[in-house]
Write an enzyme that holds these catalytic residues in place. Structure first.
Site, PDB file in Angstrom:
ATOM      1  N   SER A  54      17.880  41.531 -37.323  1.00 55.34           N
ATOM      2  CA  SER A  54      17.409  42.904 -37.427  1.00 55.34           C
ATOM      3  C   SER A  54      16.114  42.940 -38.239  1.00 55.34           C
ATOM      4  O   SER A  54      15.140  42.304 -37.862  1.00 55.34           O
ATOM      5  CB  SER A  54      18.499  43.774 -38.040  1.00 55.34           C
ATOM      6  N   ASP A 104      22.335  46.236 -27.292  1.00 55.28           N
ATOM      7  CA  ASP A 104      21.829  46.712 -28.584  1.00 55.28           C
ATOM      8  C   ASP A 104      21.013  47.982 -28.391  1.00 55.28           C
ATOM      9  O   ASP A 104      19.997  47.985 -27.703  1.00 55.28           O
ATOM     10  CB  ASP A 104      20.968  45.615 -29.215  1.00 55.28           C
ATOM     11  N   HIS A 154      24.295  45.436 -31.610  1.00 59.22           N
ATOM     12  CA  HIS A 154      23.385  44.951 -32.640  1.00 59.22           C
ATOM     13  C   HIS A 154      23.935  43.801 -33.489  1.00 59.22           C
ATOM     14  O   HIS A 154      23.228  42.812 -33.703  1.00 59.22           O
ATOM     15  CB  HIS A 154      22.959  46.119 -33.529  1.00 59.22           C
TER      16      HIS A 154
END
Length: 861
Positions: free
Chosen positions: A714, A805, A837
């Site tokens: 991320s 995601d 995610h």
């Protein structure tokens, strides 16, 4: 970005049975084998409160299981099978040719053995169970009953296996406590959530439906199921069990349960061979087909396909279920609790409401969504016989009251034991600044004596936002959850877990004085409170080199000391393989203080303080060769790496890597000034902090400059891809999990476009944010993105991408990976088609870290 502490990197989810032959201490008696342990345990447990009988039956399937699958060959091929798969070919005349090995895509002969050996070790780490929750039920005398919820990845089934372990807690003295464990864990097959009643006499078991089936509620007594109700989808869908919207609350006399569930499916247009059919319904009829109707917004990542959360009440005697009336459609509700009952007065429910007048921006991990506490009248029941029908109320008779109009955020409501105070947590610093997570504050409201709430009640600070703490002092409140009952017997002390720098600690908070005390040991381990046993605490402690262990905390009342004492609790779940124990015993860790480089005059005091990094290494002698270093970067950016146990990171340590987990400025747990120094400076301040941390360990002789890899997911992937572009000579290998590579591309596809604005512009980005991004904004986003440095990249990079995601859509990672391939950089891309995610489904998590280990070994050894 991701949540405050990253389950998909910290726990392998986390978000997680069989036990080897061992000696067990059962009821104070040491026995040498499992059979003897079972015999002794049965005797001990027969003396325990019958409440624990829930565990034997409540979590088994309510209906017979399907026939077992006989042929493993008919199942989906697994990684371990495919690694060693071969095919034999014969010539036309029947003579056999030499066997020809067919390797799986992406694996060559030089790495196949590495895959095979590493996968065996990774499986041993994966099998370690995680301790999730505990419930303590008071018993007679000096004893109590406990249920512990554990989880363990079931890689073959690609699901998380959840199970309950029961124990009888006996207190022989203030300093001697025995846990007498049940002989075996009980798997919670098909169970979505369990909630004991306040007295412990009843247990609610919820089984959420598949597709359009009814939702199943079971009320269990000490030895059997007493009531079973099937709530049809026309009333509501699945009960929310996500930990955020989730709210299930028994009332004080244990006859009603308030809870949050998906509202029923809306009616959709129906068509026949003749065209549109008037009077559409949700029913399916032969010869008809359903249209889609108008699209409705959802709450983004993890909530795809979930309908709006709504509030319901069920009578546990009759099964009568109704939606709570008077709540506006614009409000999504959650975290419901019952207000204290007042004789002769209507009962109220208090809940959290999130308003969505326009777009629903992503909710998970985002504490910057405005929310408030509301009160509403509960549906009325008659006071005569059980099973009384609910007396309907009109919307006009039960207006919803906003209790926290003076503050932009309020959640986790908890009433004091005497019912005089309503406590709640606030993320107003997140809401007001736009940062997705920041320093929390604790507040209280005096609850009206007559039990009738109003919107003019005063909100009082208990713990304000801490801007910059002195060294060693309380850095501010950073809570990700509250206990259902967090109160000691004095009625004014709350027990909670919070981040304190790179550790999680247990705090006691006096809600009358605002005094905060750290009551867990001041070691470098992380501690998390599981439940309270009267005035004692059941907690779990772990570190990067120690698996989670249950602890029992108490105050020595005889000595009148204010220091808490902590006992180790022997538990069958502490077991792990001998190989894992041996590997972990060879590791050590420390928390490093990293001085900020090039401190400028315009920095706040908090932003100029040293940040922290967790260093995990082998206990090798200084004369031994230095192990390669893997720099690991958390997401967020307003998250934190904790000194808690991570199976995946322990695996990386055990195959020969030192680890450096950098909590760069902007991480939570270090005060608000340090956190707010990062928005507007991503890609520069955070990148420089990581480079300073790397140079720090190199200067200490703990890392070799030529053997460094970097790993992040991320925003950690944002930093990973920035670092290999801004410092192309620094890293021998890299891995990025769902990385933010191009803000200009992400802003139009993510569920949190406001995040792009706030992190690029700073707090003013909250006001600049627009769904129609300007050319100027896109130019700034591109210039602050890793893709702007891509021409300099030469580091071999592994990309792990979740195709579902919604937070950082797969397009950003693919764009970057394709650009690297075009310029001849070694790249490997693995796409997980059903992952979101975190990439934390058991098989995806396993394959991810197996590939990380093999990739780094290939380039660092």
């Amino acid at each position: 970005m991701t949540q405050r502490s990253i389950p998909h990197l910290n726990q392998g989810p986390s978000e997680e049975g069989t036990f080897p032959q061992r000696s067990l201490a059962v009821g104070g008696v040491c026995v040498e084998n499992e059979s003897a342990a079972i015999m002794v345990s049965v005797v001990v447990l027969s003396k325990a409160n019958a409440t624990l009988n829930w565990c034997v039956n409540a979590f088994l399937p309510r209906y017979p299981p399907p026939p077992p699958i006989i042929s493993l060959l008919s199942s989906t091929p697994t990684l371990s099978r495919s690694l060693l798969s071969t095919k034999r070919f014969s010539t036309m005349d029947g003579s056999k040719a030499c066997p020809t090995k067919e390797l799986p895509l992406g694996i060559d002969e030089t790495t196949e053995e590495e895959y095979a050996s590493q996968s065996k070790l990774l499986q041993e780490f994966t099998n370690i169970a995680s301790i999730d929750k505990a419930w303590i039920i008071p018993g007679s005398g000096n004893g109590s009953q406990a249920m512990f919820s554990f989880s363990q990845p079931n890689v073959m089934a690609n699901k998380s296996r959840k199970f309950i372990v029961s124990s009888h807690i006996s207190k022989e003295s203030s300093k001697l406590v025995n846990f007498q464990w049940g002989p075996f864990p009980i798997e919670m097959t098909g169970v979505s959530v369990i909630v004991p009643s306040p007295s412990g006499a009843k247990l609610l078991v919820v089984r959420n439906p598949e597709k359009d089936s009814p939702c199943q509620f079971e009320i269990w007594g000490p030895a059997q199921v007493e009531k079973e109700f099937h709530i049809p989808p026309t009333v509501h869908g699945s009960v929310y069990t996500d930990g955020w919207f989730q709210g299930i609350s028994w009332n004080s006399d244990e006859t009603l349960i308030a809870y949050v569930a998906e509202e029923p499916s809306p009616s959709k247009p129906t068509f026949t061979s003749q065209g549109y059919k008037k009077g559409s319904s949700t029913d399916k009829e032969f010869g008809n087909w359903k249209g889609q109707g108008e699209w409705e917004e959802e709450w983004g990542e993890t909530y795809a396909g979930k309908r709006q959360p709504a509030l319901f009440v069920i009578n546990v005697n009759s099964g009568e279920t109704r939606a709570v009336k008077g709540i506006e459609k614009r409000l999504s509700v959650g975290q419901v609790v019952w207000a204290p009952p007042i004789s002769g007065s209507h009962q109220y429910l208090v809940f959290v409401g999130w308003s969505a007048d326009t777009r629903k921006l992503g909710m998970v991990y985002c504490y910057n969504r405005p929310c408030a506490l509301y009160a509403v009248k509960a549906p009325l029941y008659g006071s005569e016989a059980d099973g009384q029908e609910i007396k309907d109320n009109s919307t006009e008779d039960c207006p919803v009251v906003n209790l926290t109009q003076s503050i932009s955020s309020a959640f986790f409501p908890r009433f004091s034991p005497d019912g005089k105070l309503l406590l709640f947590l606030s993320a107003r610093s997140s809401v007001d600044s736009g940062a997705h997570s920041a320093t929390d504050s604790l507040h209280k409201i005096d609850w009206p004596v007559d039990g009738v709430p109003c919107s003019s009640m005063e909100v009082v600070d208990v713990i304000p936002v801490v801007m910059c703490a002195d060294d060693g002092c309380f850095p501010g409140l950073y809570c990700s959850s509250f206990l259902t009952n967090p109160w000691l017997s004095d009625g004014c002390t709350m027990i909670m877990s919070s981040f304190w720098g790179s550790c999680q600690v247990i705090l006691s908070v006096n809600v009358l004085s605002g005094e905060v005390s750290r009551i867990s040991p001041t070691d470098s381990n992380s501690w998390n409170v599981l439940s309270l046993d009267g005035d004692n605490i059941v907690a779990v402690s772990s570190s990067p080199v120690h698996v989670p262990h249950i602890k029992y905390g108490f105050l020595d009342k005889e000595s009148k000391s204010t220091a808490w004492n902590w006992l180790d609790v022997p538990s069958p779940t502490n077991e792990c393989s001998g190989k894992v124990k041996s590997l972990l015993s060879s590791l050590q860790f420390s928390i490093m203080k990293i001085p900020v480089k090039d401190v400028s005059d315009n920095l706040t005091k908090g932003a100029g303080k040293p940040f922290e990094a967790i260093f995990v290494s082998s206990k090798a002698k200084r004369t031994d060769p230095i192990d390669p270093l893997v720099v690991i970067l958390h997401g967020g950016p307003h998250s934190v790496y904790l000194t808690s146990f991570s199976k995946n990171l322990a695996f990386l340590s055990s195959i020969g890597f030192n680890l450096l987990l950098v909590n760069y400025r902007g991480s939570v747990g270090f005060g608000e000034e340090a956190l707010q120094s990062l928005p507007g400076k991503i890609g520069s301040q955070d990148v420089n902090d990581v480079l300073v941390a790397i140079d720090h360990v190199i200067d200490l002789g703990l890392a070799s400059p030529s053997k460094i890899a970097v790993l992040g997911g991320s925003h950690g992937g944002f930093l990973t891809t920035h670092l290999i572009g801004q410092a192309p000579e620094k890293f021998a290998a890299a891995c990025a999990r769902n990385p933010v590579c191009n803000l200009a591309l992400m802003v139009g596809t993510t569920d949190i476009p406001d995040w792009c604005y706030v992190e690029a512009y700073g707090s003013e980005g909250k006001n600049i944010y627009s769904e129609a991004t300007s050319a100027e904004d896109l130019a700034l986003f591109h210039s602050m993105s890793p893709i702007s440095h891509i021409l300099k990249v030469k580091t071999p990079t592994l990309f792990l991408l979740g195709a579902q995601d919604l937070r950082v859509p797969i397009s950003t990672g693919l764009q970057y990976a394709r650009a690297l391939k075009d310029k001849g950089v070694a790249v490997k891309v693995i796409v997980f088609p059903n992952d979101i995610h975190p990439i934390d489904r058991p098989q995806s998590d396993f394959e991810s870290f197996l590939n990380i280990g093999v990739w780094f070994k290939k380039y660092l050894f």
